[in-house]
Design an enzyme around this catalytic site. Structure first.
Site, PDB file in Angstrom:
ATOM      1  N   GLY A   1       0.926  -1.253  -0.023  1.00 54.17           N
ATOM      2  CA  GLY A   1       0.008   0.046  -0.042  1.00 54.17           C
ATOM      3  C   GLY A   1       0.738   1.199  -0.073  1.00 54.17           C
ATOM      4  O   GLY A   1       0.325   2.497   0.161  1.00 54.17           O
TER       5      GLY A   1
ATOM      6  N   PRO B   1       4.725  -4.858  -1.045  1.00 56.04           N
ATOM      7  CA  PRO B   1       4.490  -3.883  -2.120  1.00 56.04           C
ATOM      8  C   PRO B   1       4.142  -4.166  -3.358  1.00 56.04           C
ATOM      9  O   PRO B   1       4.835  -5.099  -3.756  1.00 56.04           O
ATOM     10  CB  PRO B   1       5.663  -2.797  -1.980  1.00 56.04           C
ATOM     11  CG  PRO B   1       6.717  -4.013  -1.530  1.00 56.04           C
ATOM     12  CD  PRO B   1       6.084  -5.110  -0.707  1.00 56.04           C
ATOM     13  N   GLY B   2       3.596  -3.575  -4.252  1.00 52.83           N
ATOM     14  CA  GLY B   2       3.053  -3.955  -5.631  1.00 52.83           C
ATOM     15  C   GLY B   2       3.376  -2.532  -6.363  1.00 52.83           C
ATOM     16  O   GLY B   2       4.251  -2.399  -6.915  1.00 52.83           O
ATOM     17  N   ARG B   3       2.479  -1.642  -6.003  1.00 52.61           N
ATOM     18  CA  ARG B   3       2.696  -0.306  -6.746  1.00 52.61           C
ATOM     19  C   ARG B   3       4.015   0.425  -6.503  1.00 52.61           C
ATOM     20  O   ARG B   3       4.374   0.820  -7.506  1.00 52.61           O
ATOM     21  CB  ARG B   3       1.326   0.785  -6.248  1.00 52.61           C
ATOM     22  CG  ARG B   3       1.402   1.855  -7.097  1.00 52.61           C
ATOM     23  CD  ARG B   3       0.303   2.934  -6.300  1.00 52.61           C
ATOM     24  NE  ARG B   3      -0.801   2.415  -5.797  1.00 52.61           N
ATOM     25  CZ  ARG B   3      -1.858   2.403  -6.498  1.00 52.61           C
ATOM     26  NH1 ARG B   3      -2.011   2.670  -7.847  1.00 52.61           N
ATOM     27  NH2 ARG B   3      -2.995   1.760  -6.214  1.00 52.61           N
TER      28      ARG B   3
ATOM     29  N   ARG C   1      -7.620   3.070 -14.903  1.00 55.15           N
ATOM     30  CA  ARG C   1      -7.311   4.130 -13.681  1.00 55.15           C
ATOM     31  C   ARG C   1      -8.056   5.461 -13.661  1.00 55.15           C
ATOM     32  O   ARG C   1      -8.634   5.699 -12.757  1.00 55.15           O
ATOM     33  CB  ARG C   1      -5.978   4.055 -13.194  1.00 55.15           C
ATOM     34  CG  ARG C   1      -5.332   2.933 -13.008  1.00 55.15           C
ATOM     35  CD  ARG C   1      -3.854   2.820 -12.238  1.00 55.15           C
ATOM     36  NE  ARG C   1      -4.084   3.565 -10.875  1.00 55.15           N
ATOM     37  CZ  ARG C   1      -3.714   4.894 -10.598  1.00 55.15           C
ATOM     38  NH1 ARG C   1      -3.304   5.647 -11.483  1.00 55.15           N
ATOM     39  NH2 ARG C   1      -3.862   5.323  -9.258  1.00 55.15           N
TER      40      ARG C   1
ATOM     41  N   TYR D   1     -10.986   5.509 -10.868  1.00 59.35           N
ATOM     42  CA  TYR D   1     -10.953   6.211  -9.846  1.00 59.35           C
ATOM     43  C   TYR D   1     -10.418   7.870 -10.027  1.00 59.35           C
ATOM     44  O   TYR D   1     -10.090   8.572  -9.002  1.00 59.35           O
ATOM     45  CB  TYR D   1      -9.235   5.706  -9.066  1.00 59.35           C
ATOM     46  CG  TYR D   1      -9.163   4.136  -8.997  1.00 59.35           C
ATOM     47  CD1 TYR D   1     -10.028   3.589  -8.401  1.00 59.35           C
ATOM     48  CD2 TYR D   1      -8.014   3.745  -9.741  1.00 59.35           C
ATOM     49  CE1 TYR D   1      -9.740   2.240  -8.135  1.00 59.35           C
ATOM     50  CE2 TYR D   1      -7.765   2.529  -9.811  1.00 59.35           C
ATOM     51  CZ  TYR D   1      -8.536   1.606  -8.713  1.00 59.35           C
ATOM     52  OH  TYR D   1      -8.108   0.165  -8.696  1.00 59.35           O
TER      53      TYR D   1
ATOM     54  N   CYS E   1     -16.321   3.423 -26.957  1.00 62.57           N
ATOM     55  CA  CYS E   1     -17.621   4.473 -26.619  1.00 62.57           C
ATOM     56  C   CYS E   1     -18.053   4.461 -25.366  1.00 62.57           C
ATOM     57  O   CYS E   1     -19.334   3.760 -25.280  1.00 62.57           O
ATOM     58  CB  CYS E   1     -18.769   3.487 -27.570  1.00 62.57           C
ATOM     59  SG  CYS E   1     -18.019   3.521 -29.464  1.00 62.57           S
TER      60      CYS E   1
ATOM     61  N   TYR F   1      -1.179  -1.746 -11.766  1.00 60.02           N
ATOM     62  CA  TYR F   1      -2.669  -1.570 -12.153  1.00 60.02           C
ATOM     63  C   TYR F   1      -3.181  -0.982 -13.399  1.00 60.02           C
ATOM     64  O   TYR F   1      -3.915  -0.103 -13.543  1.00 60.02           O
ATOM     65  CB  TYR F   1      -3.397  -1.006 -10.985  1.00 60.02           C
ATOM     66  CG  TYR F   1      -3.002  -1.521  -9.635  1.00 60.02           C
ATOM     67  CD1 TYR F   1      -3.502  -2.807  -9.355  1.00 60.02           C
ATOM     68  CD2 TYR F   1      -2.161  -0.735  -8.679  1.00 60.02           C
ATOM     69  CE1 TYR F   1      -3.144  -3.564  -8.117  1.00 60.02           C
ATOM     70  CE2 TYR F   1      -1.397  -1.466  -7.627  1.00 60.02           C
ATOM     71  CZ  TYR F   1      -2.216  -2.647  -7.226  1.00 60.02           C
ATOM     72  OH  TYR F   1      -1.803  -3.342  -6.110  1.00 60.02           O
TER      73      TYR F   1
END
Ligand code: PLP
Length: 417
Positions: A238, A273-275, A311, A315, A343, A371
């Site tokens: 995170g 951790p990823g991001r 994204r 978000y 569309c 992501y």
């Protein structure tokens, strides 16, 4: 900087992105190996001298080449499906360094994880504990387990990526954790390996992460008094990154804050951790199909869309946009929304950007390593983008662009009269 202008041309490490666009076409994701390695090492450097394991969160970017770069550095992996388990193994990852999270693991996924010999199944409910015990028993194994505890701490991030609040579906309730551990300790086919927690994604401040750690330490101490010892404490991921002008706390603030909260505890520390590892290690290249002035807004219509990068639509996320040519050849700067061909009015990649841009130019959407491709779809029957990884002066295709034929090869038309 992995992505920077050199002689007026935006480059990935030493490779001009224009060369990549020409060679591999657009839309195309480009990753920097050095950026991935550098971000991973920030975590391991901060944890030096401490029993620890950094488990890269595979869902952020699951390309085999990305996983392979990290596997070679000795990384562990945080997975959320049997599919991700297969990817990690295919990329040469060590199963003994895999933790498996997620609220809905099937019997088949649990069986596969136990057969592979993973480090820990992070349980998210009492029924899952019972299911894991039964599956392990049928295999003649003892399953290493941890409970993912929901510490009810607000990660202060977007509600869609907040996971550590009482109303979220993740983890077992803080107030129920001790009872569940006692229950697990009495079951024959599970072995208590640790505890887990993950309160949300894109945290810019380390305070909620440290607060969650403090709550976990409190639980670990109570469990110890009840005679239940743990091997590891998994604090989740995170950690935020900078997309725009926000200030994200450095990795060191998260790690040192957590280590302080852990005090004299000696369990192995896991972070997933990823991001923070891949987010700023990738860009999306997209070509300008049309420049379309409008009555209320001017649009740049590009060949990437919300199916490639969702994204912004999902978000309202902000990604920086750069023209690959620093001093774009003579075009006057205008204010544009960058939109795709899909569309839907939600199909935008950026809004109100001042850009010098002409038809045929290639743009880079920055901070597109996490992501991004991982959340792509085939909506509007759009083949998914190619992916390329750069290392120094070398650019390699790491995923072929999908063909239209591939998109419906699994579909069947019944031979009804
Ligand atoms: C998604 C996820 C992560 C990674 O989150 P980032 O924000 O990408 O660091 C870590 N742990 C768990 C359990 C997750 O579900």
């Amino acid at each position: 900087m992995a992505f920077a202008y050199r002689d007026g041309a935006l480059c990935a490490e030493q490779v001009p992105l224009e060369d990549i666009a020409r060679r591999f076409g657009t839309p195309c994701y480009v990753y920097s190996r050095a950026a991935i390695e550098g971000a991973y090492r920030e975590f391991t450097d901060e944890l030096a001298g401490r029993a620890s394991l950094v488990c890269y969160s595979v869902k952020a970017n699951s390309n085999l080449a990305v996983l392979s770069v990290l596997a070679r550095l000795g990384a562990g992996f945080d997975i959320v499906s049997g599919g991700e388990l297969a990817r990690v193994i295919a990329a040469g990852g060590n199963p003994a360094k895999i933790v498996f999270s997620g609220v809905g693991k099937t019997e088949e996924e649990i069986r596969g994880a136990l057969q592979a010999g993973i480090l820990s199944i992070n349980l998210e409910s009492e029924q899952e504990l019972e299911r894991v015990n039964a599956v392990a028993g049928a295999l003649g194994k003892r399953a290493p387990v941890a409970f993912r505890v929901n510490p009810d701490v607000d990660a202060k991030t977007h509600p869609y990526i907040s996971t550590g609040l009482k109303q979220n579906k993740f983890g077992v309730a803080w107030s129920d954790a001790e009872r569940l551990y006692r229950k697990a300790a009495a079951l024959p086919h599970v072995r208590i390996a640790g505890v887990g927690c993950h309160i949300g994604s894109l945290m810019l401040d380390s305070a909620p992460f440290v607060a969650a750690t403090t709550r976990i330490v409190d639980l670990v101490e109570r469990l110890g008094q009840a005679g239940i010892g743990l091997e590891h404490i998994d604090l989740g991921g995170g950690m935020g990154i900078r997309y725009h002008d926000e200030t994200a706390a450095p990795v060191a603030a998260f790690v040192h804050g957590a280590l302080d909260a852990l005090g004299r505890r000696r369990e192995t520390v896991l972070l997933d951790p990823g991001r923070a590892i891949v987010g700023n290690a990738g860009v999306l290249l997209t070509r300008v199909e049309y420049v379309k002035p409008g009555e209320a807004k001017n649009f740049v219509v590009v060949d990437a869309a919300m199916n490639d990068l969702i994204r912004p639509a999902l978000y309202g996320a902000w990604h920086d946009v750069k023209n690959l040519r620093e001093a774009e050849s003579g075009a006057a700067a205008g204010v544009y929304d960058i939109v795709g061909p899909v569309c839907e009015s939600a199909d935008w990649l950026a809004k109100d950007r001042t850009l010098a841009v002409r038809q045929g130019d290639v743009l880079a959407i920055l901070s597109a390593g996490a992501y991004a491709m991982a959340m792509s779809s085939n909506y509007n029957t759009r083949p998914r983008a190619a992916e390329v990884m750069v290392s120094g002066a070398d650019a390699q295709l790491v995923r072929r662009r999908e063909s239209v034929a591939q998109l419906f090869e699994g579909e069947l038309v019944p031979a009804w009269k």
